[in-house]
Write a protein that holds these residues in place. Structure first.
Motif, mmCIF file in Angstrom:
data_model
loop_
_atom_site.group_PDB
_atom_site.id
_atom_site.type_symbol
_atom_site.label_atom_id
_atom_site.label_comp_id
_atom_site.label_asym_id
_atom_site.label_seq_id
_atom_site.Cartn_x
_atom_site.Cartn_y
_atom_site.Cartn_z
ATOM 1 N N HIS A 95 0.822 -1.217 0.000
ATOM 2 C CA HIS A 95 0.000 0.000 0.000
ATOM 3 C C HIS A 95 0.853 1.264 0.000
ATOM 4 O O HIS A 95 0.463 2.278 -0.591
ATOM 5 N N ASN A 106 1.394 2.003 -3.373
ATOM 6 C CA ASN A 106 0.138 2.120 -4.130
ATOM 7 C C ASN A 106 -0.226 0.851 -4.900
ATOM 8 O O ASN A 106 -0.865 0.907 -5.955
ATOM 9 N N SER A 151 -4.349 -3.793 -8.777
ATOM 10 C CA SER A 151 -4.330 -2.512 -9.485
ATOM 11 C C SER A 151 -3.279 -1.613 -8.854
ATOM 12 O O SER A 151 -2.750 -1.900 -7.774
ATOM 13 N N ASN A 158 -3.086 2.067 -7.438
ATOM 14 C CA ASN A 158 -4.051 3.097 -7.049
ATOM 15 C C ASN A 158 -3.575 3.810 -5.793
ATOM 16 O O ASN A 158 -3.177 3.174 -4.819
ATOM 17 N N GLN A 159 -3.639 5.143 -5.801
ATOM 18 C CA GLN A 159 -3.204 5.948 -4.662
ATOM 19 C C GLN A 159 -4.329 6.191 -3.662
ATOM 20 O O GLN A 159 -4.080 6.720 -2.565
ATOM 21 N N SER A 160 -5.556 5.831 -3.994
ATOM 22 C CA SER A 160 -6.715 6.142 -3.170
ATOM 23 C C SER A 160 -6.660 5.468 -1.801
ATOM 24 O O SER A 160 -6.491 4.252 -1.702
ATOM 25 N N VAL A 175 -9.586 2.926 -1.537
ATOM 26 C CA VAL A 175 -9.335 1.637 -2.192
ATOM 27 C C VAL A 175 -8.449 0.763 -1.305
ATOM 28 O O VAL A 175 -8.661 -0.450 -1.186
ATOM 29 N N LYS A 176 -7.482 1.368 -0.656
ATOM 30 C CA LYS A 176 -6.626 0.625 0.270
ATOM 31 C C LYS A 176 -7.430 0.158 1.479
ATOM 32 O O LYS A 176 -7.228 -0.953 1.987
#
Length: 229
Positions: free
Chosen positions: A123, A126, A163, A165-167, A170-171
């Motif tokens: 994470h 990302n 994926s 993803n920086q969100s 989402v993490k």
């Protein structure tokens, strides 16, 4: 090729690449989708899976090396860990074989800490797994291991839903998926997820407070859906 596992999305077979034993993951054709769309989605997911495995290595997280990818044949040839077992099997064996609760907890907490550290590193870079379960984590015994899996290398596998993803949300969802999987698979080990989460917080220093807050929000929404139906 010898099929060793088959799921809804793909089958896993033992095969060879350049004379070396390997694992071959072949994605199924989805006949309910338009052929062009199915081909496009399959290729995108295969590329994402390959990229995530490579990015994991760069982030200091063990993952199978991708040896070859055949987009037309829908096959990924990857490193095979012949002596490995899943984290799920390892935990179940500990519970079944060790009668001393303190020793059980010590060994399970060691594994949980390593899992949390791996997810935290992912994470922080990302990398979203998308299907975190103890079935998608391998323990590969070291050469000096005596067969008890006291010394092992932890390997993250199955990046089919992964994926970049920086969100933070989402993490947070990634963590929630893991919590739900643990409640289903290891419901008697009540401390397992909290130990993972503690190690995760130490390993992932990038927006970790925001990620945990998002995880709590996702968890609250999930509980509300469960109550309402």
């Amino acid at each position: 090729m010898v099929i060793i596992k088959q799921g809804a999305e793909a089958k896993l077979s033992l095969g060879e690449f350049c004379g070396k034993k390997c694992l071959i993951k072949e994605r199924f054709v989805k006949h309910y989708r338009h052929p062009d769309l199915d081909t496009h989605l399959t290729k995108e997911r295969m590329r994402a899976e390959s990229k995530t495995a490579a990015r994991c290595e760069a982030a200091g997280v063990n993952a199978p090396r991708i040896l070859h990818m055949d987009l037309n044949e829908r096959k990924i040839y990857m490193e095979y860990f012949e002596k490995s077992i899943t984290a799920k099997a390892y935990i179940n064996d500990i519970v079944a074989q060790l009668n001393e609760p303190a020793e059980q907890k010590q060994r399970i907490n060691k594994l949980a800490g390593e899992i949390g550290t791996c997810i935290g590193k992912m994470h922080a870079n990302n990398l979203i797994h998308g299907d975190l379960t103890t079935s998608n984590i391998l323990l590969d015994p070291l050469a000096t291991d005596d067969g008890t899996f006291r010394d092992y290398k932890l390997i993250m596998i199955d990046f089919g839903l992964s994926s970049f993803n920086q969100s933070s949300e989402v993490k947070g969802v990634d963590l929630y998926v893991l919590e739900r999987a643990l409640l289903s698979t290891h419901s008697d080990i009540t401390y397992l997820f909290n130990t993972i989460l503690d190690a995760y917080k130490e390993a992932n220093t990038a927006n970790v407070i925001e990620i945990i807050n998002k995880f709590e929000e996702v968890r609250a929404r999930g509980r509300k859906r469960t109550m309402v139906g």
